[in-house]
Write a protein that holds these residues in place. Structure first.
Motif, mmCIF file in Angstrom:
data_model
loop_
_atom_site.group_PDB
_atom_site.id
_atom_site.type_symbol
_atom_site.label_atom_id
_atom_site.label_comp_id
_atom_site.label_asym_id
_atom_site.label_seq_id
_atom_site.Cartn_x
_atom_site.Cartn_y
_atom_site.Cartn_z
ATOM 1 N N ARG A 20 0.873 -1.173 0.000
ATOM 2 C CA ARG A 20 0.000 0.000 0.000
ATOM 3 C C ARG A 20 0.912 1.224 0.000
ATOM 4 N N ASP A 23 0.283 7.487 -3.772
ATOM 5 C CA ASP A 23 0.201 7.790 -5.203
ATOM 6 C C ASP A 23 0.076 9.298 -5.369
ATOM 7 N N THR A 26 -3.322 10.704 -7.088
ATOM 8 C CA THR A 26 -4.561 10.752 -6.315
ATOM 9 C C THR A 26 -4.373 11.449 -4.972
ATOM 10 N N ARG A 29 -3.167 6.885 -0.582
ATOM 11 C CA ARG A 29 -2.545 5.573 -0.725
ATOM 12 C C ARG A 29 -3.390 4.647 -1.579
ATOM 13 N N VAL A 30 -2.700 3.840 -2.360
ATOM 14 C CA VAL A 30 -3.363 2.833 -3.172
ATOM 15 C C VAL A 30 -2.723 1.484 -2.862
ATOM 16 N N THR A 31 -3.520 0.438 -2.928
ATOM 17 C CA THR A 31 -2.989 -0.910 -2.740
ATOM 18 C C THR A 31 -2.630 -1.473 -4.098
ATOM 19 N N LYS A 272 -0.298 2.899 -12.922
ATOM 20 C CA LYS A 272 -1.330 2.765 -11.885
ATOM 21 C C LYS A 272 -0.996 3.594 -10.653
ATOM 22 N N ALA A 273 0.285 3.839 -10.419
ATOM 23 C CA ALA A 273 0.692 4.667 -9.289
ATOM 24 C C ALA A 273 1.943 5.446 -9.667
#
Length: 409
Positions: A20, A23, A26, A29-31, A272-273
């Protein structure tokens, strides 16, 4: 171009956790849950003044990303570039009265040596800008022919308005973008551009500067951003898992690269991140080539500093933090690696199963390396104070610290 040799990553019992991570796009946090093969692109050096501690901190962060993924039993497809032709490199070569090719080769070789010493896992593809030119030219032609780019006095510029998602990596306002563009290699004040923020894709040949055959573009050399796009799309494709670099690459480099790729493919997002490492300072100012306030990995190694201590110096700060390099930071790391080595040199010790899970949990939580180091500290303190009866514990700690933190004990 070849990378550097890989150090062996020990296998650990059990399985790691999904990462996690923060990013930039955004702001949260992103997983990351990649498929069997995780894909990462990290922007490489412009090869002069390598390898300073700011470089090392950035590559250490993304080395941790790889190690977390490997611990989840995934393969990792890692790609890194080398900007081995660019204005700053040419300017340095002129200043020093040396050949720019030789300068780039020498500094790239030094970077490889430093990465090897610090046990940074190498990329599967290590690509120089010059060798990528045959793949860059067709992309610029496609952007031009589609109307996403235009010619200005022989140079080719990308139109930021061609990408409806432009601005969604940095989320900066126009005023800040324009300021950073001027500061970081752009030319927002050039007359004739459709938008001051439009970046150069192809620079027409200038007298006294290197150039290459650009087909219908004419002789010239590529812009900075399209270089990484061509390499990333060729080796990773769109929608790869992590685009990485320092915070100074958020704009314009990663913003523009994303827009180039999205305009070329019609797909969104490029990555994606978007993950960015903080800056390292010295004497109160960001460590940078322009200021000349640099601490070099190679200089420390020549002084006899243990690379494990250098790496622990980096790990003692969260990757997103801005921090200052001091003698005390290094002294603390030297003392820490000594304590850890003494702890694992004993024939038995306290059980280390819980420690492995603590390290895994810390790293899965936005690469919290300081928390991981604190967990190892606690185990070492118990070992020195109380000892234990688990004969497998010292070996497990040693393997875990190597596999997950890249530190050889």
């Amino acid at each position: 171009m070849h990378a550097w040799p890989a150090s062996e990553v020990p296998a650990l019992p059990g399985k790691g956790r999904d990462l996690r991570i923060h990013d930039t796009a955004t702001g949260g946090r992103v997983t990351l849950a990649p498929g069997p093969v995780a894909r990462i692109y990290v922007c490489g050096i412009t090869p002069y003044d390598a390898t300073h501690m700011g470089h090392a901190a950035t590559y250490n962060a993304f080395d941790l990303v790889q190690r977390v993924w490997l611990d989840t039993k995934r393969q990792v497809h890692y790609v890194q570039n080398v900007t081995d032709v660019d204005d700053p490199l040419l300017e340095r070569a002129i200043r020093d009265g040396v050949d720019w090719v030789g300068l780039a080769e020498r500094e790239t070789a030094l970077f490889r040596e430093d990465m090897t010493a610090l046990r940074m896992l190498p990329p599967q593809h290590y690509i120089g800008a010059v060798e990528a030119i045959p793949g860059i030219v067709p992309l610029v032609e496609r952007l031009r022919d589609s109307g996403a780019a235009y010619e200005l006095d022989g140079d080719i510029y990308f139109s930021v308005e061609a990408d409806p998602h432009f601005g969604q990596v940095s989320n900066y306002d126009t005023e800040l973008m324009r300021h950073l563009s001027a500061e970081r290699g752009g030319d927002p004040d050039r007359p004739g551009k459709k938008n001051p923020l439009d970046p150069m894709l192809w620079m027409a040949a200038r007298e006294g500067e290197p150039s290459w055959d650009g087909g219908s573009l004419g002789a010239g050399r590529p812009g900075w951003h399209i270089e990484c796009v061509a390499i990333a799309l060729d080796h990773l494709g769109m929608g790869f898992d992590v685009q990485g670099g320092g915070t100074d690459l958020i704009f314009p480099h990663h913003e523009m690269g994303a827009s180039h790729a999205q305009a070329l493919t019609g797909e969104f997002p490029m990555a994606k991140a978007y993950v960015h490492a903080g800056m390292v300072a010295l004497d109160g100012e960001k460590m940078s080539k322009s200021k000349g306030n640099l601490v070099f990995v190679s200089a420390l190694r020549r002084q006899g500093v243990d690379p494990a201590a250098i790496r622990l110096s980096l790990l003692s700060h969260h990757y997103r933090a801005n921090w200052e390099w001091t003698d005390q930071v290094l002294e603390d790391a030297v003392e820490r690696v000594g304590r850890w080595r003494a702890a694992v040199s004993r024939p038995d010790g306290p059980s280390a199963d819980a420690l492995v899970e603590e390290i895994r949990a810390a790293l899965a939580d936005d690469l919290d390396a300081p928390a991981a180091l604190a967990a190892v500290d606690r185990w070492a303190e118990r070992q020195h104070a109380e000892g234990g009866t688990d004969e497998s514990a010292p070996g497990l700690v040693s393997r875990a610290v190597d596999a997950l933190l890249g530190v050889a004990l």
